[in-house]
Design an enzyme around this catalytic site. Structure first.
Site, PDB file in Angstrom:
ATOM      1  N   ASN A 158       0.877  -1.165   0.000  1.00 57.84           N
ATOM      2  CA  ASN A 158       0.000   0.000   0.000  1.00 57.84           C
ATOM      3  C   ASN A 158       0.920   1.222   0.000  1.00 57.84           C
ATOM      4  OD1 ASN A 158      -1.787   2.058   0.498  1.00 57.84           O
ATOM      5  ND2 ASN A 158      -2.706   1.133   2.310  1.00 57.84           N
ATOM      6  N   ARG A 168      -2.517  -2.179  -3.347  1.00 58.37           N
ATOM      7  CA  ARG A 168      -3.747  -1.432  -3.077  1.00 58.37           C
ATOM      8  C   ARG A 168      -3.666  -0.120  -3.851  1.00 58.37           C
ATOM      9  NH1 ARG A 168      -5.493   2.659   1.162  1.00 58.37           N
ATOM     10  NH2 ARG A 168      -7.762   2.533   1.035  1.00 58.37           N
ATOM     11  N   ARG A 219     -12.485  14.530   8.889  1.00 59.68           N
ATOM     12  CA  ARG A 219     -13.269  14.973   7.727  1.00 59.68           C
ATOM     13  C   ARG A 219     -14.720  15.242   8.119  1.00 59.68           C
ATOM     14  NH1 ARG A 219     -11.748  10.058   3.872  1.00 59.68           N
ATOM     15  NH2 ARG A 219      -9.879   9.669   5.091  1.00 59.68           N
ATOM     16  N   GLY A 258     -11.846   0.084  13.007  1.00 64.64           N
ATOM     17  CA  GLY A 258     -11.424   0.353  14.392  1.00 64.64           C
ATOM     18  C   GLY A 258     -12.554   0.717  15.334  1.00 64.64           C
ATOM     19  N   HIS A 295     -14.767  -1.959  17.798  1.00 54.82           N
ATOM     20  CA  HIS A 295     -14.401  -1.856  19.221  1.00 54.82           C
ATOM     21  C   HIS A 295     -15.326  -1.036  20.088  1.00 54.82           C
ATOM     22  CE1 HIS A 295     -10.410  -2.920  17.349  1.00 54.82           C
ATOM     23  NE2 HIS A 295     -10.625  -3.895  18.219  1.00 54.82           N
ATOM     24  N   LYS A 305       3.338   0.766   3.111  1.00 49.94           N
ATOM     25  CA  LYS A 305       2.910  -0.263   4.055  1.00 49.94           C
ATOM     26  C   LYS A 305       3.041  -1.600   3.354  1.00 49.94           C
ATOM     27  CE  LYS A 305      -0.853   1.851   6.492  1.00 49.94           C
ATOM     28  NZ  LYS A 305      -2.308   1.879   6.562  1.00 49.94           N
ATOM     29  N   GLY A 344     -11.258   6.935   8.598  1.00 48.16           N
ATOM     30  CA  GLY A 344     -12.196   7.237   7.519  1.00 48.16           C
ATOM     31  C   GLY A 344     -13.442   6.398   7.756  1.00 48.16           C
ATOM     32  N   HIS A 397     -13.081   2.544   0.088  1.00 49.45           N
ATOM     33  CA  HIS A 397     -13.165   1.452   1.082  1.00 49.45           C
ATOM     34  C   HIS A 397     -13.847   0.220   0.479  1.00 49.45           C
ATOM     35  CE1 HIS A 397     -13.332   4.488   4.721  1.00 49.45           C
ATOM     36  NE2 HIS A 397     -12.084   4.180   4.433  1.00 49.45           N
ATOM     37  N   LEU A 455     -16.326   1.992  10.023  1.00 42.89           N
ATOM     38  CA  LEU A 455     -16.100   3.146  10.888  1.00 42.89           C
ATOM     39  C   LEU A 455     -14.691   3.083  11.471  1.00 42.89           C
ATOM     40  CD1 LEU A 455     -19.547   2.847  12.758  1.00 42.89           C
ATOM     41  CD2 LEU A 455     -19.052   4.178  10.691  1.00 42.89           C
ATOM     42  N   GLU A 495      -8.318  -5.842   4.991  1.00 45.44           N
ATOM     43  CA  GLU A 495      -8.100  -5.443   3.602  1.00 45.44           C
ATOM     44  C   GLU A 495      -6.880  -6.138   2.994  1.00 45.44           C
ATOM     45  OE1 GLU A 495      -8.927  -1.310   5.095  1.00 45.44           O
ATOM     46  OE2 GLU A 495      -9.463  -0.995   3.002  1.00 45.44           O
TER      47      GLU A 495
HETATM   48  P1  ADP Z   1      -8.003   3.487   9.531  1.00 47.75           P
HETATM   49  O1  ADP Z   1      -9.179   4.146   8.895  1.00 47.75           O
HETATM   50  O2  ADP Z   1      -6.818   4.380   9.668  1.00 47.75           O
HETATM   51  O3  ADP Z   1      -7.694   2.103   9.006  1.00 47.75           O
HETATM   52  P2  ADP Z   1      -8.900   2.070  11.915  1.00 47.75           P
HETATM   53  O4  ADP Z   1      -9.884   1.209  11.229  1.00 47.75           O
HETATM   54  O5  ADP Z   1      -7.699   1.444  12.512  1.00 47.75           O
HETATM   55  O6  ADP Z   1      -8.470   3.303  11.032  1.00 47.75           O
HETATM   56  O7  ADP Z   1      -9.696   2.856  13.077  1.00 47.75           O
HETATM   57  C1  ADP Z   1      -9.078   3.830  13.846  1.00 47.75           C
HETATM   58  C2  ADP Z   1     -10.088   4.348  14.845  1.00 47.75           C
HETATM   59  O8  ADP Z   1     -10.558   3.270  15.656  1.00 47.75           O
HETATM   60  C3  ADP Z   1      -9.536   5.412  15.788  1.00 47.75           C
HETATM   61  O9  ADP Z   1     -10.441   6.480  15.918  1.00 47.75           O
HETATM   62  C4  ADP Z   1      -9.442   4.654  17.098  1.00 47.75           C
HETATM   63  O10 ADP Z   1      -9.599   5.513  18.210  1.00 47.75           O
HETATM   64  C5  ADP Z   1     -10.601   3.704  16.997  1.00 47.75           C
HETATM   65  N1  ADP Z   1     -10.442   2.625  17.955  1.00 47.75           N
HETATM   66  C6  ADP Z   1      -9.474   1.682  17.986  1.00 47.75           C
HETATM   67  N2  ADP Z   1      -9.627   0.897  19.070  1.00 47.75           N
HETATM   68  C7  ADP Z   1     -10.715   1.349  19.750  1.00 47.75           C
HETATM   69  C8  ADP Z   1     -11.387   0.971  20.967  1.00 47.75           C
HETATM   70  N3  ADP Z   1     -10.968  -0.046  21.705  1.00 47.75           N
HETATM   71  N4  ADP Z   1     -12.486   1.694  21.324  1.00 47.75           N
HETATM   72  C9  ADP Z   1     -12.916   2.729  20.599  1.00 47.75           C
HETATM   73  N5  ADP Z   1     -12.321   3.130  19.444  1.00 47.75           N
HETATM   74  C10 ADP Z   1     -11.241   2.455  19.041  1.00 47.75           C
END
Ligand code: ADP
Length: 387
Positions: free
Chosen positions: A16, A82, A231, A320, A324, A23, A202, A170, A199, A374
């Site tokens: 990537n 990617r 954003r 993320g 989570h 990456k 992005g 995405h 979520l 991904e």
């Molecule tokens: P990217 O779009 O860069 O791939 P990710 O899918 O890794 O991003 O998501 C990043 C987001 O996920 C950040 O806002 C981070 O705070 C959130 N996040 C990661 N772990 C947790 C958690 N345990 N609880 C809440 N939010 C989380």
């Protein structure tokens, strides 16, 4: 051992490439075994020891060697790249040749921050590795969006001249998650109406009917749609002229404002969702409103996609935040019982990194958490093309 068996076990390198970063992940698509993963940064920047993407691949190779992977002894099966923008050229992954590279280059005006890095990454990787290379596009899953979903109501000559339409991004994640969700519920993908909420930093939503995307929240650029880390997502298009008039901002400045200083960062001063949740816990009113704005916008799209699909089997949360934050998931589906979405609070709150159902057994719509991957998706699509 037959050469076919050896071939099957050999890894795929997923790259990537950004304009100043690379990456990488080395993995076996059939088993999802990750042999190495890493990131080379500051490529081509002043004072950096990494002059270009060729040098970045050399750094990567030596990192792989330290991790016990010798690419000369255990050759790659293929390289999967990617690529953010495939425009209207690519609705599927493709084997890279000079013509494909030309198209990726030709799409630079539509993805000025992303496609240049992909081009230099592909050129460097083709020079370094004499194996088949595949481009997997972030837009591909949405290349066949129905025209009413893809078309902006602007003068059609102008749209045609500049290829202005809704592309979506995405896509690799939305496709992977909708397929994984079908596996999770044990039904054929072709039979399912789904909404996927990606979520992360992005954010994007998609409506998927029978495995095909029929709508998505990102558009010409990844700025449209949901509220994200930095954003704004949707705003009144009139805001641009307003900020120009009242603040004297240029179009570049408005673009930077909406892409880099808005979203959670603009509303609450923090773009990381964990920080936002901590601030909310401390009673910070800006963080609380930011959370509510995020939820309001997601519900807006869930409602829109319910109407577009006319029926829903599965709503999936991924990336993320989606994977989570039980708090966010609960807020998104709160009050949607009448539409057939019934969350099981205990299932939603139970920590797990596996794909799982978080709705009640009697919920007409299955609500799920489905981790995205991904790199694995790119590696699998790459392997399928070179097989
Ligand atoms: P990217 O779009 O860069 O791939 P990710 O899918 O890794 O991003 O998501 C990043 C987001 O996920 C950040 O806002 C981070 O705070 C959130 N996040 C990661 N772990 C947790 C958690 N345990 N609880 C809440 N939010 C989380």
């Amino acid at each position: 051992m037959s050469s076919a068996t050896r071939q099957d076990a050999s890894p795929v390198l997923v790259l990537n490439a950004g304009s100043s970063s690379l990456k990488f992940q080395l993995l076996v698509p059939e088993t999802a075994q990750v042999l190495a993963t890493g990131l080379v940064e500051n490529i081509g920047e002043q004072g950096s020891s990494v002059a270009d993407h060729g040098a970045a691949l050399a750094v990567m190779t030596s990192e792989l060697t330290s991790a016990g992977v010798d690419l000369d002894r255990d050759p790659l099966r293929a390289v999967g790249h990617r690529v953010v923008h495939g425009g209207s050229y690519f609705s599927d992954p493709v084997l890279i040749d000079d013509a494909v590279l030309g198209h990726v280059r030709d799409l630079i005006p539509l993805a000025p921050l992303h496609n240049p890095g992909a081009v230099t990454g592909i050129v460097a990787a083709r020079a370094r590795f004499a194996v088949p290379q595949v481009a997997v596009f972030d837009t591909a899953f949405f290349a066949d969006l129905p025209l009413p979903a893809a078309t902006y109501a602007v003068p059609r000559e102008l749209a045609a001249k500049h290829r202005i339409r809704r592309y979506g991004f995405h896509g690799t994640s939305h496709q992977f998650v909708s397929a994984a969700a079908a596996e999770l519920v044990g039904r054929p993908l072709a039979d399912l109406d789904q909404i996927v909420l990606h979520l992360g930093n992005g954010c994007s939503a998609s409506a998927v009917r029978g495995g095909r995307a029929i709508d998505t929240s990102m558009g010409l650029t990844p700025l449209e749609g949901l509220v994200m880390g930095t954003r704004s997502g949707d705003v009144d298009p009139g805001l641009h002229a307003f900020l120009h008039r009242e603040e004297g901002l240029t179009s570049e400045q408005v673009d930077a404002l909406l892409n880099q200083r808005s979203g959670l960062l603009g509303l609450a001063g923090a773009n990381d969702f964990r920080t936002l949740e901590r601030l909310m816990g401390e009673g910070d009113e800006h963080a609380t409103l930011a959370f509510e704005v995020v939820v309001h916008r997601i519900k807006h799209y869930v409602g829109a996609y319910l109407a577009q699909l006319g029926h829903l089997d599965v709503l999936s949360f991924t990336a993320g935040v989606g994977q989570h934050s039980a708090t966010l998931r609960a807020a998104v589906v709160a009050g949607l019982g009448g539409l057939g979405l019934r969350l099981d609070a205990e299932r939603n709150g139970a920590p797990s990194s596996a794909a799982r159902i978080i709705s009640t057994d009697d919920s007409p719509v299955t609500i799920a958490v489905v981790p995205t991957n991904e790199e694995l998706a790119i590696a699998r699509q790459t392997a399928a093309l070179v097989r």
